[in-house]
Design a protein around this motif. Structure first.
Motif, short mmCIF file in Angstrom:
data_model
loop_
_atom_site.label_atom_id
_atom_site.label_comp_id
_atom_site.label_asym_id
_atom_site.label_seq_id
_atom_site.Cartn_x
_atom_site.Cartn_y
_atom_site.Cartn_z
N ASP A 167 0.83 -1.20 0.00
CA ASP A 167 0.00 0.00 0.00
C ASP A 167 0.87 1.25 0.00
O ASP A 167 2.09 1.18 0.16
CB ASP A 167 -1.00 -0.01 1.16
CG ASP A 167 -0.33 0.16 2.51
OD1 ASP A 167 0.43 1.13 2.67
OD2 ASP A 167 -0.57 -0.66 3.41
N ILE A 168 0.22 2.39 -0.20
CA ILE A 168 0.97 3.65 -0.29
C ILE A 168 0.66 4.56 0.90
O ILE A 168 0.98 5.73 0.89
CB ILE A 168 0.63 4.41 -1.59
CG1 ILE A 168 -0.88 4.70 -1.66
CG2 ILE A 168 1.05 3.66 -2.81
CD1 ILE A 168 -1.19 6.01 -2.31
N ALA B 26 -3.72 7.96 7.29
CA ALA B 26 -3.85 6.87 6.34
C ALA B 26 -3.12 5.63 6.85
O ALA B 26 -3.60 4.50 6.74
CB ALA B 26 -3.31 7.29 4.98
N ASN B 27 -1.94 5.86 7.43
CA ASN B 27 -1.17 4.76 7.97
C ASN B 27 -1.86 4.18 9.21
O ASN B 27 -1.98 2.96 9.35
CB ASN B 27 0.24 5.24 8.33
CG ASN B 27 1.10 4.14 8.90
OD1 ASN B 27 1.20 3.06 8.32
ND2 ASN B 27 1.69 4.39 10.05
N ARG C 82 4.91 1.82 0.88
CA ARG C 82 5.85 2.76 0.25
C ARG C 82 5.10 3.98 -0.23
O ARG C 82 3.92 3.89 -0.52
CB ARG C 82 6.52 2.11 -0.97
CG ARG C 82 7.38 0.93 -0.62
CD ARG C 82 8.41 0.70 -1.72
NE ARG C 82 9.31 -0.36 -1.35
CZ ARG C 82 9.24 -1.60 -1.83
NH1 ARG C 82 8.33 -1.91 -2.70
NH2 ARG C 82 10.10 -2.51 -1.44
N THR C 83 5.80 5.09 -0.37
CA THR C 83 5.14 6.29 -0.87
C THR C 83 4.72 6.07 -2.32
O THR C 83 5.23 5.18 -3.00
CB THR C 83 6.07 7.51 -0.84
OG1 THR C 83 7.16 7.23 -1.71
CG2 THR C 83 6.57 7.80 0.56
N LEU C 84 3.80 6.91 -2.78
CA LEU C 84 3.29 6.77 -4.15
C LEU C 84 4.43 6.80 -5.16
O LEU C 84 4.48 6.00 -6.09
CB LEU C 84 2.29 7.89 -4.44
CG LEU C 84 1.69 7.92 -5.84
CD1 LEU C 84 0.92 6.65 -6.12
CD2 LEU C 84 0.78 9.11 -6.02
N THR D 197 7.92 3.42 -9.12
CA THR D 197 9.14 2.89 -9.73
C THR D 197 9.35 1.41 -9.46
O THR D 197 10.13 0.78 -10.15
CB THR D 197 10.38 3.66 -9.24
OG1 THR D 197 10.36 3.71 -7.82
CG2 THR D 197 10.40 5.06 -9.78
N THR D 198 8.70 0.84 -8.46
CA THR D 198 8.98 -0.56 -8.13
C THR D 198 7.83 -1.52 -8.43
O THR D 198 8.06 -2.70 -8.62
CB THR D 198 9.35 -0.70 -6.64
OG1 THR D 198 8.36 -0.03 -5.86
CG2 THR D 198 10.71 -0.11 -6.36
#
Lengths: 310, 458
Positions: free
Chosen positions: B63-64, B70-71, B95-97, B102-103
């Motif tokens: 998730d982002i 949100a967390n 991970r952040t948006l 990128t991953t």
């Protein structure tokens, strides 16, 4: 590997022993290169070739790719955006390489006269510091300095220069030089440390002779210091020009290529195409083109300097 | 590659050109994914809805939601899920948006992808994943969990794609979203009073308020767009009102219209004139959205056009001094229209070994109870929870009611960067130039049309 077994084979005829042993030590010398070569091959050569391979495809990174041959290269070369990006790189080279080297030479010339200065190593560390700090930290700090109500504009207003204040990184004409100046700040320490080390290797007799002949400080700089520093200048040029060409992190953090497209550079284009636009093949082609340009430029720099060729 | 070829390569070193051709003969990049049998769709009668009966399961979830409320919500929901189903272990990767962007692609196309991921709506992400067959169509699960009864159609449609990834907002369902979001107008109550501005009831009222604030020496709109995306929100809100919702929807979904049409042209003229008249923060092109938001929180600027995702941040900093409204309509009392959507879609990957458990997890984090958790942790649930009542007069109350009205009255227009895969770039860099006075309105709309027409003709 076959070379390993040949070297390790002990069944030599005694008559040829002398020659063999010289051969053996020469071959053994190559053996020492293997670890470095394996690392190089695995982490650099293979990914590079892989990049070349991908650059020949139209690929979104997910679905099967289609072969386009040199299509990505021809469209990249004819893309005005990319030409613009390379022209920005050329401007950045002035800020990353030309200005730092000139300033560092000037400072070196001055500092060679500060022979009585103690704790020179302390100053070297201070000057070298920008090289040590992570570039994202550097970019974030400078972004705050350049902000519309940042330190720079506040300082300018304080001395009555409100007319000059502007959102440095948001100004179409000034954003690129502003980013470039961050590069100057980073690279100048590297150049200066290189040159100071170089000066310490110049024979003191040369300076003595120059002074006995009554040369002025300026004359001394051009007759003794500058020629003596040729190898260091070549190294500094190579490192800083490459840094200017492949700059990505400063741009990415400070401007994202903006405002408009006024600070986009090839390195940023590679990222942008691969991760924002899903054009992995085209991104690789730009990356390879950038590599080729860097290779050509560094080769030219090596040629210019006779000291390096010798 | 064989070791002998490796050695030849090493010796030649320069014969680089031949290698790619050798490799090319072997296979093309991304070739392996085409061999996979694609997502399996099973009839809804065979779906196991009780994860407790699934045996020992480990579910990897990306998730982002890395920060703030949100967390908090995800930590709590995951705990509750594991408590209810002790046989399921959730491996959360947050991970952040930007990092996800990128991953995620690499992770999805690998052999061992996560089970549940958050996919961004639109062509560049969700469309590309669907096209590559990396996501499981959720239509059968939708029949079981009845998501179409919970979510308004316009929200569910945002998570739909044709199975070839070409047509958005139609076809199969590929995800469900937890939260809703709209772009609206935050206002500083103190400064409005100081400038003698009444709450604008129409779009014309709002535009008239700007010179009024300026005349009092106040900054009308706090705005910064050095990070590029905030300009989309500013322009989008204006365009939704000058062009109307249907025209914008048609543009973004490539159905009809041009970006040089009268409505969009008017929007471009409006924002450029705001910039020229000094209604926006000085130096906005060098000011980031975050910095502008912080300035607004410090009391600089009467209005700020931004998304509901700033709720927690601004409420904390400004307390009861800040309010929020949907952009006012052209005629007083008419329904509001604004830009918005929903949080990233929670999707099930096609290679997940436990699609039923994954779908049950999706349902668990988006059901009515989850909405309560989201609201309590300072998030805006996609469907307002009936049990949760924010305190009247707070920013939360403003935002909850604005969202409710917009989402129930079909008032959403999609984010403009969804239009084409390259549109984010085209739009943001041209907006910076338009606002910075570097190009005129005609050049601006012309550049947008060029990108748009190029995409449509493909």
């Amino acid at each position: 590997m076959t070379t390993t077994t040949a070297v390790g084979a002990p069944k030599d005829a005694p008559t040829a022993k002398k020659k063999k042993s010289r051969d053996r030590s020469e071959r053994a010398a190559y053996l020492y290169l293997i670890p470095a070569y394996v690392v190089f091959g695995f982490f650099l050569l293979y990914p590079l070739l892989h990049g070349v391979w991908i650059s020949l495809y139209d690929w979104d990174g997910l679905t099967p790719a289609t072969w386009v041959g040199i299509g990505n290269y021809t469209s990249a070369i004819s893309d005005p955006m990319l030409l613009k990006a390379f022209s920005h790189s050329a401007v950045l080279i002035v800020f990353y390489a030309v200005i730092p080297i000139l300033l560092a030479l000037l400072l070196t010339g001055v500092m060679t006269h500060a022979t009585k200065l103690k704790r020179l190593s302390f100053f070297r560390v201070v000057i070298f510091l920008p090289q040590v700090v992570a570039s994202v930290v550097v970019a974030t700090t400078w972004t705050a300095i350049y902000a519309p109500d940042g330190v720079l504009n506040k300082a300018l207003s304080l001395v009555g220069l409100e007319a000059v204040t502007r959102p440095w990184l948001g100004d179409f004409a000034w954003a690129l030089p502003a980013v470039g100046l961050i590069g100057t700040w980073v690279e100048i320490g590297l150049c200066l440390v290189l040159f100071l080390a170089g000066v310490s290797q110049i024979e003191p007799e040369l300076y003595e002779a120059a002074r006995l002949d009554g040369a002025s400080a300026i004359r001394e700089f051009f007759a003794v210091t500058l020629p003596g520093l040729r190898p260091q200048i070549a190294v500094a040029m190579t490192l800083t020009v490459v840094a200017g060409l492949k700059s990505f992190d400063l741009i990415f953090v400070a401007t994202r290529g903006g405002p408009g497209t006024s600070t986009t550079v090839p390195g940023f284009e590679v990222y942008h195409r691969a991760f924002d636009l899903n054009q992995v093949g085209s991104a690789c082609a730009v990356g390879i083109l950038l590599t080729v340009v860097i290779l050509i430029v560094t080769t030219l720099i090596q040629r210019i300097d006779p000291g390096e060729r010798a | 590659m064989s070791s002998s070829r490796n050695r030849i390569l090493a010796r030649v070193g320069v014969g680089l050109a031949a290698v790619p051709i050798l490799l090319a003969a072997a296979c093309a990049p991304g070739g392996s994914t085409s061999d996979s049998s694609g997502p399996s769709v099973k009839p809804s009668s065979k779906i196991a809805t009780d994860p407790a009966k699934a045996g020992k399961v480990s579910l990897t979830v990306w998730d982002i939601n890395t920060s703030g409320g949100a967390n908090d919500a995800m930590v709590k929901l995951n705990q509750e899920f594991e408590k209810k189903y002790p046989n399921v272990k959730i491996n959360r990767v947050s991970r952040t948006l930007n990092d996800t962007k990128t991953t995620l692609k690499l992770a999805l196309s690998g052999d061992n992808p996560p089970d549940v991921v958050q996919a961004n709506q639109g062509y560049p992400d969700m469309g590309a994943f669907v096209k590559a067959g990396l996501l499981t169509p959720l239509d059968q699960y939708n029949k079981v969990y009845k998501w179409d009864q919970k979510f308004p159609k316009q929200l569910l449609d945002l998570n739909k794609f044709s199975t070839n990834g070409k047509d958005w907002q139609t076809g199969s369902l590929y995800g469900v979203s937890q939260t809703g979001e709209i772009v609206g107008i935050y206002y500083n109550k103190k400064l409005m009073k100081q400038a003698g501005i009444a709450a604008p009831k129409t779009w014309a009222d709002f535009e008239a308020a700007l010179p009024k604030a300026k005349a009092k020496g106040l900054l009308p709109i706090q705005f910064g767009t050095s990070d590029k995306s905030p300009a989309i929100h500013l322009f989008g809100v204006v365009q939704a009102n000058t062009a109307g919702k249907q025209a914008v929807r048609n543009l973004v979904t490539s159905k009809s219209g041009e970006w040089s049409d009268a409505g969009t042209t008017k929007a471009a003229e409006t924002v450029q004139s705001w910039a020229k008249k000094g209604y926006l923060s000085p130096g906005f092109n060098g000011l980031s959205g975050d910095a502008a938001s912080a300035n607004f929180a410090k009391g600089q600027g009467v209005f700020r056009i931004d998304g509901t995702w700033r709720l927690a941040e601004l409420e904390k900093a400004m307390g009861s001094d800040v309010g929020f409204m949907s952009p006012p309509p052209a005629k007083a009392g008419a329904p509001n229209v604004t830009q918005g959507g929903e949080g990233l879609a929670w999707a099930v990957t096609s290679k997940s070994k436990h699609p039923d458990v994954a779908a049950a997890y999706l349902n668990f984090i988006t059901n009515a109870q989850a909405d309560d958790v989201l609201a309590e942790t300072g998030n805006l649930p996609a469907v307002a929870p009936p049990n949760y009542q924010p305190k009247a007069g707070t920013l939360t109350a403003d935002i909850f009611s604005a969202w409710k009205k917009i989402s129930e009255n079909d008032g959403l227009v999609p984010y403009l960067d969804y239009t084409t895969p390259t549109f984010y770039d085209t739009l943001t860099s041209n907006l910076q130039q338009l606002l910075g006075g570097k190009q005129n309105v005609k050049q601006f709309t012309g550049n947008l049309d060029q990108d748009y027409d190029g995409f449509k003709s493909k």
